[in-house]
Scaffold this motif. Structure first.
Motif, PDB file in Angstrom:
ATOM      1  N   GLU A 326      70.011  24.238  19.012  1.00 50.76           N
ATOM      2  CA  GLU A 326      69.742  24.698  19.927  1.00 50.76           C
ATOM      3  C   GLU A 326      69.476  26.093  20.136  1.00 50.76           C
ATOM      4  OE1 GLU A 326      69.078  23.465  23.250  1.00 50.76           O
ATOM      5  OE2 GLU A 326      69.619  21.131  22.506  1.00 50.76           O
ATOM      6  N   ILE A 327      68.272  26.479  20.369  1.00 53.39           N
ATOM      7  CA  ILE A 327      68.340  28.176  20.406  1.00 53.39           C
ATOM      8  C   ILE A 327      67.354  28.676  21.643  1.00 53.39           C
ATOM      9  CG2 ILE A 327      68.269  28.540  17.749  1.00 53.39           C
ATOM     10  CD1 ILE A 327      65.033  28.550  17.891  1.00 53.39           C
ATOM     11  N   THR A 328      67.057  30.005  21.794  1.00 57.51           N
ATOM     12  CA  THR A 328      66.597  30.355  22.735  1.00 57.51           C
ATOM     13  C   THR A 328      65.089  30.160  22.829  1.00 57.51           C
ATOM     14  OG1 THR A 328      67.768  32.157  23.147  1.00 57.51           O
ATOM     15  CG2 THR A 328      65.603  32.425  24.149  1.00 57.51           C
ATOM     16  N   CYS A 329      64.500  29.377  23.666  1.00 54.92           N
ATOM     17  CA  CYS A 329      62.857  28.699  23.726  1.00 54.92           C
ATOM     18  C   CYS A 329      62.226  29.552  24.786  1.00 54.92           C
ATOM     19  CB  CYS A 329      62.902  27.488  23.609  1.00 54.92           C
ATOM     20  SG  CYS A 329      63.719  26.644  21.956  1.00 54.92           S
ATOM     21  N   VAL A 330      60.940  30.054  24.509  1.00 52.77           N
ATOM     22  CA  VAL A 330      60.147  30.578  25.513  1.00 52.77           C
ATOM     23  C   VAL A 330      58.908  29.841  25.192  1.00 52.77           C
ATOM     24  CG1 VAL A 330      59.293  32.459  26.376  1.00 52.77           C
ATOM     25  CG2 VAL A 330      61.483  32.620  25.656  1.00 52.77           C
ATOM     26  N   LYS A 331      58.278  29.413  26.263  1.00 53.32           N
ATOM     27  CA  LYS A 331      56.794  28.799  26.246  1.00 53.32           C
ATOM     28  C   LYS A 331      55.703  29.720  27.313  1.00 53.32           C
ATOM     29  CE  LYS A 331      54.205  24.497  26.727  1.00 53.32           C
ATOM     30  NZ  LYS A 331      53.461  24.678  25.596  1.00 53.32           N
ATOM     31  N   PHE A 332      54.879  30.281  26.670  1.00 49.55           N
ATOM     32  CA  PHE A 332      53.945  31.001  27.539  1.00 49.55           C
ATOM     33  C   PHE A 332      52.782  30.137  27.794  1.00 49.55           C
ATOM     34  CE2 PHE A 332      55.791  34.801  25.501  1.00 49.55           C
ATOM     35  CZ  PHE A 332      56.416  35.084  26.620  1.00 49.55           C
ATOM     36  N   SER A 333      52.185  29.829  28.830  1.00 44.36           N
ATOM     37  CA  SER A 333      50.982  29.162  29.112  1.00 44.36           C
ATOM     38  C   SER A 333      49.571  29.790  28.927  1.00 44.36           C
ATOM     39  CB  SER A 333      50.931  28.458  30.419  1.00 44.36           C
ATOM     40  OG  SER A 333      52.091  27.298  30.351  1.00 44.36           O
ATOM     41  N   PRO A 334      48.712  29.345  28.690  1.00 44.35           N
ATOM     42  CA  PRO A 334      47.422  30.186  28.623  1.00 44.35           C
ATOM     43  C   PRO A 334      47.218  30.498  30.282  1.00 44.35           C
ATOM     44  CG  PRO A 334      47.102  28.128  27.282  1.00 44.35           C
ATOM     45  CD  PRO A 334      48.390  27.912  28.033  1.00 44.35           C
ATOM     46  N   ASP A 335      46.314  31.742  30.103  1.00 42.70           N
ATOM     47  CA  ASP A 335      46.242  32.483  31.563  1.00 42.70           C
ATOM     48  C   ASP A 335      45.017  31.546  32.110  1.00 42.70           C
ATOM     49  OD1 ASP A 335      46.600  34.217  33.587  1.00 42.70           O
ATOM     50  OD2 ASP A 335      44.406  35.294  32.750  1.00 42.70           O
ATOM     51  N   ARG A 336      45.220  31.162  33.368  1.00 38.16           N
ATOM     52  CA  ARG A 336      44.251  30.500  33.833  1.00 38.16           C
ATOM     53  C   ARG A 336      43.054  31.519  34.322  1.00 38.16           C
ATOM     54  NH1 ARG A 336      44.266  25.463  36.237  1.00 38.16           N
ATOM     55  NH2 ARG A 336      42.615  24.992  37.382  1.00 38.16           N
ATOM     56  N   ASN A 337      43.119  32.627  34.657  1.00 36.13           N
ATOM     57  CA  ASN A 337      42.054  33.423  35.098  1.00 36.13           C
ATOM     58  C   ASN A 337      41.183  33.661  33.986  1.00 36.13           C
ATOM     59  OD1 ASN A 337      42.790  33.605  37.683  1.00 36.13           O
ATOM     60  ND2 ASN A 337      44.436  35.172  37.110  1.00 36.13           N
ATOM     61  N   SER A 338      41.655  33.926  32.644  1.00 36.59           N
ATOM     62  CA  SER A 338      40.967  34.134  31.614  1.00 36.59           C
ATOM     63  C   SER A 338      40.724  33.108  30.366  1.00 36.59           C
ATOM     64  CB  SER A 338      41.551  35.340  30.871  1.00 36.59           C
ATOM     65  OG  SER A 338      42.812  35.057  30.224  1.00 36.59           O
ATOM     66  N   GLN A 339      41.391  32.030  30.453  1.00 37.03           N
ATOM     67  CA  GLN A 339      41.479  31.051  29.351  1.00 37.03           C
ATOM     68  C   GLN A 339      41.418  29.790  29.742  1.00 37.03           C
ATOM     69  OE1 GLN A 339      45.163  32.583  27.443  1.00 37.03           O
ATOM     70  NE2 GLN A 339      43.834  32.220  25.740  1.00 37.03           N
ATOM     71  N   LEU A 340      40.873  29.474  31.239  1.00 39.86           N
ATOM     72  CA  LEU A 340      40.476  28.147  31.486  1.00 39.86           C
ATOM     73  C   LEU A 340      39.304  27.485  31.135  1.00 39.86           C
ATOM     74  CD1 LEU A 340      40.733  26.775  35.048  1.00 39.86           C
ATOM     75  CD2 LEU A 340      38.596  26.884  34.226  1.00 39.86           C
ATOM     76  N   ILE A 341      39.368  26.298  30.585  1.00 39.74           N
ATOM     77  CA  ILE A 341      38.105  25.625  30.135  1.00 39.74           C
ATOM     78  C   ILE A 341      37.579  24.582  31.066  1.00 39.74           C
ATOM     79  CG2 ILE A 341      38.770  25.910  27.730  1.00 39.74           C
ATOM     80  CD1 ILE A 341      39.927  23.039  27.591  1.00 39.74           C
ATOM     81  N   GLN A 342      36.306  24.501  30.944  1.00 35.66           N
ATOM     82  CA  GLN A 342      35.699  23.096  31.504  1.00 35.66           C
ATOM     83  C   GLN A 342      35.774  21.662  30.656  1.00 35.66           C
ATOM     84  OE1 GLN A 342      34.818  24.584  34.495  1.00 35.66           O
ATOM     85  NE2 GLN A 342      35.006  26.449  33.691  1.00 35.66           N
ATOM     86  N   LEU A 343      36.425  20.721  31.238  1.00 34.68           N
ATOM     87  CA  LEU A 343      36.619  19.708  30.377  1.00 34.68           C
ATOM     88  C   LEU A 343      35.738  18.618  31.207  1.00 34.68           C
ATOM     89  CD1 LEU A 343      38.207  18.039  28.373  1.00 34.68           C
ATOM     90  CD2 LEU A 343      39.829  17.383  30.044  1.00 34.68           C
ATOM     91  N   TYR A 344      34.716  18.048  30.222  1.00 36.20           N
ATOM     92  CA  TYR A 344      34.036  17.063  30.661  1.00 36.20           C
ATOM     93  C   TYR A 344      34.587  15.687  29.887  1.00 36.20           C
ATOM     94  CZ  TYR A 344      29.896  13.706  30.216  1.00 36.20           C
ATOM     95  OH  TYR A 344      29.466  12.693  30.656  1.00 36.20           O
TER      96      TYR A 344
END
Length: 529
Positions: A326-344
């Motif tokens: 067990e350690i300190t864990c941090v998860k950053f998500s991709p930015d929706r404004n600049s890193q959103l992809i279109q998924l077909y």
């Protein structure tokens, strides 16, 4: 506190570079610079380990999260160690670090010496930063070589590949030339060596060929090796002394290391075959590296940095894989404004393991390429199956000419690259971000691969969920890394594997692709934007 100082200095630097936490003209902004810098600074001050998922691939064209750990390390009053792949260390030395030292916003705040090496500096008062590779650091830590002192705060960047790095370090190998050297250095034991080599060659080349050019050693083949080692090294004390005295230190160490690894528990013992040359190489590698890695974490505080290691913030599956408590864990998500992809993600496609899949795949790709024919930008078709990749490359090369290239970095601005997952992973950093990435099937490791089957066998023997703990995490990590450059261009990902829609793990696949806007029909406006 160092957290406050790191925050203020990084903020000043970002403003001076016009890469602030707000959107900057002409360049995408990563919103987590300051948060990550405070986390790294806190880990240094408290001497506590941390695991950070940046949500950004190290090869990203538009984001350099590395400023967020460089500034805390450079203002830290004590020595520190940065571990990163060779190419990344070169980028640090040639790009990020010079930018920091040349910045007027940081003038007079950075006076730490930075050196690159394979061993800790000899001077006792060294308080700078040492840059080294995972191979050197892991070799020292796993082998107890003492080249790097304990208790030095260590930043490890790119830990998406930590398991692979460790397995490579713990893999022992006997190459064809090692048998030749053994014959030359031990002429008095020629009969033993040649007999074992002939028996092994006969057994190995009687096996049917497979596309992976390797297989796990069976009991008969393992028995030949064990008998050989017994006859050569263990018959009697005088023979042991004679062999050791005759061998050069290099080859004595190589055979000793191989046999030591061979005798360890939970090993994959396998052979790589070159049928064209009539040669083979023997390997021993651990089925699981967590027990080895768990022994090195207590020796120093570490900050492990990766792109997308686990779908969960606390990274339970990843931590189990690399032996982290067990350690300190941090998860950053991709930015929706600049890193959103279109998924077909079309519905109604045949499953990948059915006869109709290939024809349906070709038609889907043809439709995508025809709609986007006039659009500038690289198109990448990810197809792992080698015969299918070759056929699709030939089909579309016949229709579109030299625009279509198979596994090469020489593609033009409107090129179409047909590649496997490994090729794309190795070269995506030097290719422009694609505007369209078409994926034939999920990158689930194939059970037909002997080494994959061997690792699955390990999980089964230990009554572990081999799909949830091995196959699926491997596929999700590969998928997120492959898609990362498309996020830089806010492009399109087309996924033709209908298992995403029909299997229970489909939701995890979609979560790994977030943030995304999903559609199940061809929208021409996507490709014309």
């Amino acid at each position: 506190m160092i957290e406050v100082e790191a925050h203020n200095l990084l903020q000043s630097f970002l403003r001076s570079r016009r890469v602030s936490v707000e959107t900057s003209p002409g360049k995408a902004s990563w919103p987590h610079y300051l948060t990550m810098a405070r986390l790294v600074a806190r880990a240094l001050r408290l001497g506590r380990s941390a695991l950070i998922q940046t949500g950004v691939a190290p090869v990203s064209h538009h984001h350099s999260y590395r400023f967020s750990y460089l500034i805390p390390v450079l203002i830290w009053s004590e020595p520190a160690l940065i571990v990163a792949p060779q190419w990344l260390l070169t980028e640090l030395q040639q790009e990020e670090i010079p930018q920091l030292f040349d910045s007027q916003a940081l003038d007079s705040h950075l006076d730490k010496s930075i050196i690159r090496g394979e061993v800790w500096p000899a001077e006792s008062n060294f308080d700078g930063v040492l840059l080294t590779t995972p191979e050197e650091w892991l070799s020292d830590r796993l082998g107890g070589e003492g080249r790097f002192p304990a208790n030095i705060p260590t930043i490890i960047d790119g830990v998406d590949d930590l398991e692979a790095w460790t397995r490579q370090q713990l893999t022992a190998c006997i190459q064809p030339q090692d048998w030749t050297q053994l014959l030359q250095q031990l002429p008095q034991h020629t009969d033993i060596i040649r007999s074992a080599k002939i028996l092994l060659t006969q057994a190995i080349f009687q096996r049917p060929a497979n596309p992976y050019h390797c297989h796990l050693l069976d009991q008969h083949e393992q028995g030949i090796l064990e008998q050989f080692y017994h006859d050569l090294f263990e018959v009697e004390a005088s023979a042991i002394a004679g062999v050791n005295d005759s061998l050069t230190p290099e080859y004595r160490e190589r055979w000793s290391q191989f046999w030591h690894q061979w005798q360890a528990e939970e090993q994959l013992r396998w052979v790589k075959v070159n049928r064209h040359q009539g040669t083979f190489s023997l390997y021993c590698s651990p089925a699981n590296v967590s027990s080895s890695l768990s022994e090195i974490w207590p020796h120093q505080p570490v900050v492990l940095i990766g792109g997308a290691l686990d779908l969960e913030k606390t990274a339970p599956t990843y931590r189990q894989l690399v032996g982290l408590e067990e350690i300190t864990c941090v998860k950053f998500s991709p930015d929706r404004n600049s890193q959103l992809i279109q998924l077909y993600l079309p519905s109604g496609l045949p499953l990948p393991n059915t006869p109709k899949f290939q024809g349906a795949l070709i038609e889907e790709i043809r439709g995508l390429l025809s709609i986007g024919a006039s659009i500038e930008g690289l198109t990448v078709l990810l197809i792992e199956d080698t015969p299918l990749r070759t056929q699709i490359g030939a089909v579309f090369a016949g229709e579109l000419g030299s625009r279509v290239q198979v596994e090469t970095t020489k593609v033009d601005g409107r090129g179409i690259l047909v590649a496997g997952w490994e090729f794309w992973r190795q070269h995506q950093g030097i290719l422009p971000p694609p505007h369209l990435l078409a994926i034939a099937t999920l990158p689930l490791p194939s059970l037909e691969h002997p080494l994959v089957a061997g690792r699955v066998g390990y999980y089964k023997q230990n009554h572990l969920d081999w799909f949830r703990l091995y196959l699926l995490p491997t596929a999700l990590n590969e998928l997120q890394r492959a898609v990362a450059p498309v996020r830089d261009s806010q492009g399109i990902v087309a996924l033709f594997d209908s298992r995403v829609l029909h299997r229970s793990y489909g939701e995890q696949v979609l979560a790994a692709l977030s943030p995304m806007a999903r559609i199940d029909y061809l929208d021409t406006t996507w490709l014309s934007r």
